[in-house]
Design a protein around this motif. Sequence first.
Motif, PDB file in Angstrom:
ATOM      1  N   ALA A  94      43.969  20.129  45.568  1.00  0.00           N
ATOM      2  CA  ALA A  94      43.700  21.406  44.927  1.00  0.00           C
ATOM      3  C   ALA A  94      43.596  21.348  43.409  1.00  0.00           C
ATOM      4  CB  ALA A  94      44.776  22.414  45.320  1.00  0.00           C
ATOM      5  N   LYS A  95      43.735  20.172  42.864  1.00  0.00           N
ATOM      6  CA  LYS A  95      43.763  20.085  41.399  1.00  0.00           C
ATOM      7  C   LYS A  95      42.379  19.885  40.794  1.00  0.00           C
ATOM      8  CE  LYS A  95      48.333  19.997  41.200  1.00  0.00           C
ATOM      9  NZ  LYS A  95      49.119  21.000  40.500  1.00  0.00           N
ATOM     10  N   ALA A  96      41.385  19.868  41.660  1.00  0.00           N
ATOM     11  CA  ALA A  96      40.053  19.477  41.224  1.00  0.00           C
ATOM     12  C   ALA A  96      39.521  20.302  40.048  1.00  0.00           C
ATOM     13  CB  ALA A  96      39.083  19.552  42.396  1.00  0.00           C
ATOM     14  N   GLU A  97      39.454  21.588  40.246  1.00  0.00           N
ATOM     15  CA  GLU A  97      38.870  22.411  39.206  1.00  0.00           C
ATOM     16  C   GLU A  97      39.903  22.785  38.162  1.00  0.00           C
ATOM     17  OE1 GLU A  97      36.664  25.802  40.651  1.00  0.00           O
ATOM     18  OE2 GLU A  97      36.117  24.556  42.362  1.00  0.00           O
ATOM     19  N   THR A 119      49.971  52.759  31.292  1.00  0.00           N
ATOM     20  CA  THR A 119      48.919  52.373  32.224  1.00  0.00           C
ATOM     21  C   THR A 119      49.107  53.102  33.548  1.00  0.00           C
ATOM     22  OG1 THR A 119      48.920  50.196  31.268  1.00  0.00           O
ATOM     23  CG2 THR A 119      47.849  50.423  33.392  1.00  0.00           C
ATOM     24  N   ARG A 167      41.411  47.204  27.823  1.00  0.00           N
ATOM     25  CA  ARG A 167      41.730  48.489  27.227  1.00  0.00           C
ATOM     26  C   ARG A 167      41.765  48.330  25.716  1.00  0.00           C
ATOM     27  NH1 ARG A 167      46.775  50.655  28.823  1.00  0.00           N
ATOM     28  NH2 ARG A 167      47.398  48.594  29.491  1.00  0.00           N
ATOM     29  N   ALA A 224      41.431  24.967  35.067  1.00  0.00           N
ATOM     30  CA  ALA A 224      41.390  26.375  34.718  1.00  0.00           C
ATOM     31  C   ALA A 224      40.433  26.588  33.569  1.00  0.00           C
ATOM     32  CB  ALA A 224      42.774  26.843  34.308  1.00  0.00           C
ATOM     33  N   GLY A 225      40.210  27.800  33.178  1.00  0.00           N
ATOM     34  CA  GLY A 225      39.372  28.009  32.023  1.00  0.00           C
ATOM     35  C   GLY A 225      38.275  29.012  32.258  1.00  0.00           C
ATOM     36  N   THR A 226      37.977  29.295  33.534  1.00  0.00           N
ATOM     37  CA  THR A 226      36.984  30.321  33.784  1.00  0.00           C
ATOM     38  C   THR A 226      37.634  31.685  33.611  1.00  0.00           C
ATOM     39  OG1 THR A 226      37.444  29.595  36.013  1.00  0.00           O
ATOM     40  CG2 THR A 226      35.197  29.370  35.234  1.00  0.00           C
ATOM     41  N   ALA A 227      36.846  32.609  33.206  1.00  0.00           N
ATOM     42  CA  ALA A 227      37.374  33.959  33.014  1.00  0.00           C
ATOM     43  C   ALA A 227      37.815  34.501  34.354  1.00  0.00           C
ATOM     44  CB  ALA A 227      36.276  34.849  32.445  1.00  0.00           C
ATOM     45  N   ASN A 228      38.786  35.374  34.372  1.00  0.00           N
ATOM     46  CA  ASN A 228      39.179  35.863  35.679  1.00  0.00           C
ATOM     47  C   ASN A 228      38.833  37.315  35.884  1.00  0.00           C
ATOM     48  OD1 ASN A 228      41.490  37.579  36.178  1.00  0.00           O
ATOM     49  ND2 ASN A 228      42.645  36.087  34.973  1.00  0.00           N
ATOM     50  N   ALA A 229      38.601  37.617  37.171  1.00  0.00           N
ATOM     51  CA  ALA A 229      37.901  38.853  37.518  1.00  0.00           C
ATOM     52  C   ALA A 229      38.659  40.121  37.188  1.00  0.00           C
ATOM     53  CB  ALA A 229      37.564  38.830  38.991  1.00  0.00           C
ATOM     54  N   ALA A 230      39.972  40.061  37.220  1.00  0.00           N
ATOM     55  CA  ALA A 230      40.726  41.281  36.939  1.00  0.00           C
ATOM     56  C   ALA A 230      40.518  41.715  35.505  1.00  0.00           C
ATOM     57  CB  ALA A 230      42.199  41.047  37.208  1.00  0.00           C
ATOM     58  N   GLN A 231      39.993  40.799  34.711  1.00  0.00           N
ATOM     59  CA  GLN A 231      39.814  41.151  33.319  1.00  0.00           C
ATOM     60  C   GLN A 231      38.382  41.551  33.002  1.00  0.00           C
ATOM     61  OE1 GLN A 231      41.605  37.623  32.032  1.00  0.00           O
ATOM     62  NE2 GLN A 231      43.642  38.485  31.994  1.00  0.00           N
ATOM     63  N   ILE A 256      53.190  49.495  30.165  1.00  0.00           N
ATOM     64  CA  ILE A 256      52.844  49.511  31.585  1.00  0.00           C
ATOM     65  C   ILE A 256      52.979  50.932  32.135  1.00  0.00           C
ATOM     66  CG2 ILE A 256      53.483  48.643  33.853  1.00  0.00           C
ATOM     67  CD1 ILE A 256      54.283  46.040  32.552  1.00  0.00           C
TER      68      ILE A 256
END
Lengths: 696, 121
Positions: A286-289, A10, A302, A291-298, A7
Motif C-alpha cells: 500500500a505504500k506505492a503512491e 461551522t 471557507r 501523498a501529495g494529491t489534493a483531497n476531495a473534502a477540500q 467548529i
Amino acid sequence: MDPMQAIKDTFFQECEEQLGELETGLQAMEDGTADDETVNAVFRAVHSIKGGAGAFKLDRLVKFAHVFETTLDRIRNGQLQPAVPVMKSMLRAADVLADLVTFSRDGGALDDSRSNEVIAELSAHCEAKPAAQEEPAEEPDGNPFAALGWEPVAVSLEPVLNQYEIVFKPKPELYAKGNETTRLMRELARLGSLTVHCETADVPLLANLEPEQSYLSWRATLLSEQDLAAVQAVFEFVDGDCHLDIEAVESAAETAPEPETKAAIEEPKAVAEELRAAAPALREAAKAEAAGTANAAQNTIRVDLDRVDRLINLVGELVINQAMLTQRVLEAGAVKNASIATGLDDLEHLTREIQESVMAIRAQPVRPLFQRMARIVREVADATGKNVRLKTEGEGAEVDRTVIERLADPLTHMIRNAVDHGLERPEARTAAGKPAQGEVRLSAAHKSGRVVIEIADDGRGIDRPRVKSIAIKKGLIAPDAQLTDTEIDNLLFLPGFSTAETVSAISGRGVGMDVVKRSIQALGGRISITSRPGLGSTFSMSLPLTLAVLDGMVVKVADQTLVVPLNSILETMKPKGGEVYGLGPDSQVIGIRGGFTPLIDVGYELGFRSHRSDPMTGVTLLIETEGGVRSALMVDAIQDQRQVVIKSLEANYGHVEGIAAATILGDGRIALILDTDAIVNASCGRGTPSEMLLAG
Amino acid sequence: MSMKILTVDDSRTMRDMLRLALTGAGFEVVQAVDGKDGLDVLEREDPQLVITDINMPKMDGFGFIEGARRIDRFRVVPILVLTTESDPEKKQRARSAGATGWIVKPFDPVKLVDVIRRVAA
C-alpha cells in the motif's frame, strides 16, 4: 480563535444548510413528489444536527432531534405512513428544530411547551412511549469503551484480582475485517497481567496452507481487577468472528505470571506474521503512491468575508487603474504601436475577467432564503386559517451575498402580505370557483444582468376602489384625483398606507410596503406590482447581481461629470424645437410620442447652475423611476457608457440628496452617480398629484 | 512517519472535530465527504486506517466499506464506523460489510484515540 469555537461556528452554519434541506424535503413529501432519497436526505439532515449537537452537549437540541429522527426512521422503514396529520407534525417539528438551533446558538429564552407538544405529537404517531424520555446522548450501553476509560474506580487497599481463562480461535472473517489477534491480546494485557499460549498444532504444511484460512488459536490467562464485562468488551469488535470462551475462575491467588510463558507471545506473533506474509494482499503493497494529491473534502474552503471584500476592493482599484492606463497611453499617442494596443486589450480583457470571477465569489444561490419562506407561509397560513402552498422556482439563481441578506426582511414581509391579504379563506375561494388551497409562487430568474424575484399569489387581487378610498381617507391623494390602475396599485407603496382594516398580528408590524420599497431601492433594485381582480397579484423585484459595480452612462452637466445608472434609462433623445413646453414659471414638460413628460434640468436641480439651460442645447435621458413614473432628465452631453466601481459616498463623506454614490473614472477624476429617483421626487413636487403628496 | 487516517463524513462539523482530535493526537488526517468520494481518496491517499460515517448521500458507509474491501490493498486496513446509534442491528450490518469496529458519537477525543489504538498499531 479557539478551534472548538470555530467548529461550533461551522456546526451552526451547517445546521442552517441542513434545516434548508429538511424544509425542501418535507415540502416534497407533503406534495407527494418525494422519493426514497428525499426521505433519506430529510433523515440525514436531522441526524447530522443531532450528531453535532451531541458533540457540543446541546442537550435540548439532541433530545428533540432524537424524537424527530425516530419518527423519520419509522417513515423511512415504512412503519409509519406520511399521511397529512403526520406531515403537519413533521413540518411543525422542523420549525421547532430551527428554533432550538437558534436558541442553542444565540441563547435567550425558549418556551419548552411547544417542543414538548410536538414531541408528544410525534411520539403519538409512533405509537410508542415518548421517546424523549430516553437519553439518547448518553447511550450508556452503546459506548463500548466507557469501561476502558481509565477513570479511578473504588479500590480497596488490597486489590481483588479476578482470574479469567480465555480460549480464542479466530475465524477467517476476523482477519477479513481488519482485526488482528496481536492487537486483541495487547488490549487484554492492558487489563492486567496476561499469559498467552498459542496453539499451532492445526497449522498445515506450507504446501497445503491456505493463505486466507485461520489455523491458530490462543489460550490466555488474565489476572485483572476488571470485571467480566470489561474483558468481554475487548472482543466486542470480533464478536461472531471467532470462537471465544471466557471463563471467570473464582478469585485467584495472587500469582505472578510465569516469565517463560511471556515469550510464548512472541512465537505465535511470528507465525502470524508468516501467515500474513503468505497472503497476497498485504499492507506493504500500500505504500506505492506517495501523498501529495489534493483531497476531495477540500473542494471548498471557507474564507472570511472581509478578505473577499478586500479583494473586491482591490480589483475595483485594478479596474480603475487599467482604465487610467489605457487613457494615458491613448493620450500619449502610443496606441499606434500595435503591440501596445494588443497588450492593452489583453489587459482590459483580463481585468474584466478577474473582476467577474471575484464577484462570483460573493454570489450565493437564493435557495436558503427561499427555504426560509416556506416556514413563514406555514405560520401565517396557520394563524389565518388559510390553506396555502408555496411553490418555489429558480432557487439556484445566484446573487451577491449582501443582496441576499438584505432581501430577507422585505421578502418575509411580502410573503406575509401575500398570504394574509392576498389569498382568500378556503370558503371564499371555493365560492369563487377556485381550488380551496391557495398558491404563493416565489421565483427567481436572471434577466439581462439582474435578478428578478417575483412573489405571485392566486388570490383576490388588489381591490382598487377600496385602495383608492383608503388613500383618499388618509389624505394620500386628492379626492378628485384621476388615477390609472397602475397608479392605484402603486399607492400601496406610499408611507402610511395599510389596506388591512384591522391591523393583524401577522402583517401589522408597523412595517408597510413603503419600507419594503425603500429596502429594495437601497439595494439598487426596483419593485413593481401587477394585479388582476379575482386572479391574484404579482410583486416583481429587479435587483442588481452585485453591489460593487454598476453599468452607467457617463454624462456632462455644467462642467461636471456624472454617471447615470443605465438600468433606469429607457432612451436618450435630442429635443427638437417645439417639443418643450413651459408649465408655469418653474417647470417644463417635453412632448414624447403624443404624451407629456416632466423635463428636469439636472444641473439646475443639483445646484450646479443658477438658471435653467436651453433644452435645445442638451440631450435628454428618458428615465423611469421605481414607481413607474417617467421623467426626462436633461444633461449637456453624453460622454461614454461603461461599468463603474461604486464607492460609497456615505462611508467616505456623507449623504447628499440626489446622489447615490461616487466612482473614479479612467482619467482619475471622481464622478458622482445620480440617484435618479431622488432627483425626480425632489423635482416632481411640481409634477403629478400623487408624486406631489408623496414628496410632501 | 505518523499514521495516516482517512475520515469519511458528510458533516463538515464532524470532519472538523475528527481532524482536531486526530491531528491533536499526532495522526495525519485526510478527508472525504461521502462514500463515493471516500473510495477515490482511499485509492489516492493510501491511509492506514479509515473512520467512516454511515448515513451519507451518494454512497453510505456500508457501501463504502464493501467497496473498500473489494480493493486488494485495503482488504485488511482497519475501518471504524461512526455511529450515533447503539443499535446492534446497525453495528451488525457494518460488520457484515467488513467494518473492523465502531466509534459511538458523540466521541471523547481520548476514547477515540483509545479505539484507534485497539485496531491499529
